[in-house]
Write an enzyme that holds these catalytic residues in place. Structure first.
Site, mmCIF file in Angstrom:
data_model
loop_
_atom_site.group_PDB
_atom_site.id
_atom_site.type_symbol
_atom_site.label_atom_id
_atom_site.label_comp_id
_atom_site.label_asym_id
_atom_site.label_seq_id
_atom_site.Cartn_x
_atom_site.Cartn_y
_atom_site.Cartn_z
ATOM 1 N N GLY A 163 0.809 -1.211 0.000
ATOM 2 C CA GLY A 163 0.000 0.000 0.000
ATOM 3 C C GLY A 163 0.841 1.259 0.000
ATOM 4 N N GLU A 164 0.212 2.357 0.442
ATOM 5 C CA GLU A 164 0.880 3.657 0.553
ATOM 6 C C GLU A 164 1.399 4.165 -0.790
ATOM 7 O OE1 GLU A 164 3.925 3.264 3.573
ATOM 8 O OE2 GLU A 164 2.644 1.909 4.713
ATOM 9 N N GLY A 165 0.799 3.724 -1.878
ATOM 10 C CA GLY A 165 1.218 4.182 -3.198
ATOM 11 C C GLY A 165 2.420 3.458 -3.763
#
Length: 368
Positions: free
Chosen positions: A322-324
């Site tokens: 996650g988190e880009g």
């Protein structure tokens, strides 16, 4: 302040320039490397040229990672691999440069911006420039109550719109979009199921930090109960975001819509940004033309959403952090596509010599 009507975006958003895309395709046919030899890089370059409104395509010079952060009340139901209310710890890792997205962003030359839309922590734990945008502290538990009030949902949408304007005004030419949340995949799966008319089990995945079978069953039950609350408000995107969304989800939706208005191309990350894209598509059907799906995260809800938006992931490496991060991994490919399209030499005409593609007159075709 006037009430925000997301349906207005349908008239504000135009598709990327189709004429420019055709020019980019024609120009590709004149390059020395045979058509098809670069695979999907050709498609990426043509998409970017249409978004920029110019041929030859410009290099990506100011990419930016934008991450919206929040905690979701549904995490208290044991549906996440992380403790409820702990998203601020993930934010701290990004700010300290120790998270995967921070490390890769520095390597790839992309700035990182974190926006606290609804973290459930003391604001003093994080820098002022992160927490000053906060709409509320945490969100309601969507299986039994609304995530946001109507006023908070609109405020979060306006936050996303404002951040999109700030990025466009600062010269950002490509956004890598992601979220930092706990409980976010449950919220996203609920939105996808509601908008695609599917059952909870079809869209329920294991999340960024994989959960066990018992937690997965709790997650399915939470999504099923949340769907009962979502279906009565399906005709109103803002009401839907208030009922079963969250501050980060609403902000990302506003960001995606306004980025399309401002003609800023966006790379989507995982299931959360894909779910927000579905909500935005409901408001403005042309908006997805401005987005790339950076990666396939393995979440079934993301696959369902991307299929509905006709977006094919650039990468499929099983990245679930996650988190880009997954979307950011697609950035070098987009940069490579732009560089090759602009700088590969064109074929030499019969009896003539080749020329550098980058040296062609800028009058090829250019629109603002």
């Amino acid at each position: 302040m006037t009430t925000l009507n997301l349906d207005d975006f349908s008239d504000l958003i135009e598709r990327p320039d189709g004429g420019v895309r055709r020019d980019a395709e024609e120009r590709r046919g004149r390059l020395a490397v045979p058509p098809g030899a670069l695979g999907r890089l050709d498609e990426l370059a043509e998409w970017l040229a249409a978004a920029q409104g110019r041929v030859p395509v410009k290099p990506i010079e100011r990419p930016r990672v934008v991450l919206f952060a929040a905690d979701h009340g549904i995490a208290a139901g044991g549906v996440s691999g992380r403790p409820a209310g702990s998203a601020h710890e993930l934010v701290r890792g990004v700010l300290d440069g120790t998270s995967p997205v921070a490390i890769l962003a520095e390597r790839f030359g992309a700035g990182v911006r974190v926006v606290d839309a609804g973290l459930d922590c003391d604001p003093a734990l994080l820098p002022e420039d992160v927490v000053r945008h906060r709409v509320r502290r945490g969100s309601g538990r969507i299986d039994v109550e609304d995530a946001l009030t109507a006023e908070e949902a609109e405020a979060a949408l306006r936050l996303g719109i404002r951040i999109a304007d700030e990025e466009a005004d600062s010269g950002t030419d490509l956004v890598v979009l992601g979220d930092i949340s706990v409980g976010g995949t449950t919220v996203a799966a609920t939105l996808v199921a509601a908008l695609c008319g599917t059952d909870a089990s079809v869209v329920t995945g294991r999340g960024g930090l994989p959960i066990d079978d018992l937690a997965w069953m709790r997650k399915c039950a939470a999504i099923r109960d949340s769907l009962r609350r979502a279906r009565p408000v399906l005709g109103d995107q803002t009401a839907l975001l208030a009922a079963v969304g969250g501050a980060d989800v609403a902000a990302i939706t506003g960001f995606l819509l306004q980025s399309a208005v401002r003609r800023t191309p966006v790379i989507l990350d995982g299931v959360v940004s894909a779910a927000c894209g579905l909500v935005a598509q409901r408001a403005a059907f042309r908006a997805p033309d401005w987005w790339l799906a950076g990666q396939g995260s393995g979440e079934p809800g993301q696959a369902k959403a991307l299929d509905r938006m006709a977006l094919n992931p650039v990468l499929d490496h099983g990245v679930t952090v996650g988190e880009g991060t997954g979307a950011l991994l697609a950035l070098p490919l987009v940069q490579a596509a732009a560089a090759l399209a602009a700088e590969l030499p064109v074929k030499a005409p019969p009896g003539g010599s080749g020329e550098r593609a980058a040296g062609e007159p800028p009058a090829d075709r250019k629109t603002d």
